[in-house]
Design a protein around this motif. Sequence first.
Motif, PDB file in Angstrom:
ATOM      1  N   GLN A   1      28.770  37.090 -16.347  1.00 12.34           N
ATOM      2  CA  GLN A   1      28.607  38.527 -16.522  1.00 12.34           C
ATOM      3  C   GLN A   1      29.650  39.034 -17.510  1.00 12.34           C
TER       4      GLN A   1
ATOM      5  N   PRO B   1      32.173  44.925 -18.986  1.00 15.33           N
ATOM      6  CA  PRO B   1      31.779  46.163 -19.681  1.00 15.33           C
ATOM      7  C   PRO B   1      32.901  46.756 -20.520  1.00 15.33           C
TER       8      PRO B   1
ATOM      9  N   ALA C   1      32.881  44.971 -23.847  1.00 13.09           N
ATOM     10  CA  ALA C   1      31.764  45.461 -24.653  1.00 13.09           C
ATOM     11  C   ALA C   1      32.065  46.842 -25.221  1.00 13.09           C
TER      12      ALA C   1
ATOM     13  N   TRP D   1      26.678  38.107 -26.519  1.00 14.98           N
ATOM     14  CA  TRP D   1      26.861  38.157 -25.060  1.00 14.98           C
ATOM     15  C   TRP D   1      27.906  39.188 -24.678  1.00 14.98           C
TER      16      TRP D   1
ATOM     17  N   GLY E   1      26.529  42.520 -24.831  1.00 14.08           N
ATOM     18  CA  GLY E   1      25.327  42.768 -24.047  1.00 14.08           C
ATOM     19  C   GLY E   1      24.070  42.844 -24.885  1.00 14.08           C
TER      20      GLY E   1
END
Length: 412
Positions: A106, A109, A112, A320, A323
Amino acid sequence: MSQTARVLTGLIAGIALGIVLAWQAPDTGLQIAAIVEPFGKLWLNALQMTVVPLVFALVVVGINQASDAAHSGRVAKHAIASFVILLTAAAAMAALLAPLALSMLQPDPAVAAALRGHADAITAPAGGWANALTAIVPSNAIAAAAASAMLPLVTFALFFGFALTKLEAAPRAQVVGLLKAISDAMIVIVHWVLWAAPVGIFALVLALTARAGLGMLQALGIYIVLECALYVLAVVLLIAVAVTVGKRNFSHFMVGLVPVQAVAASTQSSLATLPAMLDSAQNRLGIPARISGLVLPMAVSLFRITSPIQYIATACFIAWALGVHLSPAQLATGVALSVLVSMGSVGLPGQAIFLATNLPITSAMGLPIAALPVLMAVDAIPDVLATVGNVTGDMTATAVVAARSEDVLDPG
């Protein structure tokens, strides 16, 4: 202090200060990130300005070098064919496995968000397969270069490079010589810019880690593990190719390969390992000198099996972390370009080759390039495995060419 040590120093300092600011004073960290980020972007722009002329020159010169080598005889033609097939297989393997492996994790965030705030907005490909197909060939090569549209630019370079091979030797040599000089000049500029790499990378990493905190450090660890795993897998598969396609006895091939890999790991240079490869191929593997003496120098000059793996893994990692889902068309574009760029850039040095080759691949796949200098700084860690993979590829290609030439002396 070596260039690698200087780059790592800037990386570590940027990470350390960024994490401290994110932990102790997040608001102050964001303010400092906004101040230092323009300096990092300035340094990145200085690198990016060399990409278009460098890529064009590398592709055209690489095509003509491969053409010259192929005209050396049947063994040389077999060698070029083996290089292209193995490079394509390596790129396809990375395009298949890297997104699959990363999908099991995962993305953070915060990472990102930091990368998105650090780079231009990502525009999703529009128009479906029809637009993607027509975009391959440029209607205006100059406009494609001005827009840094790598795929149509490389397409034009391919046409131009192959057209040069049809000219008389004298005018062809003049044009190729000019483009080789342009390529060399761009590398000189890259070296000048890389002198400021510790400052540029410090600014970029500080801005990223001040926003993302420890998540950035974790992401870099994932990138290193991904590259190392793909390199190790490539070595295993190359040995399998040598045994099956190259018709080598496994234990006998390993007796000849392991000393070469040891030299490669200690020198981290395929060129410095060439004498050991020649000795092992002829004296341990029984490959005739007329084959190994031609194929191995060609391999060192044109063939670096881990390069397309690195290009595709880097682009997949960036996607990745942001995202972004890479479409089959984007991955196919990366595979095709990675083979072309890798064959034209083997002679480039150090950090210069990482940036000069990853920039066009990442851009052509529609991804931002802001993370590349940071990844360049940590790429020195898996570099040992990359060199081991490259010499394994050289020895495997030589075994395959020897088997195809039906002139193998295998005492095993």
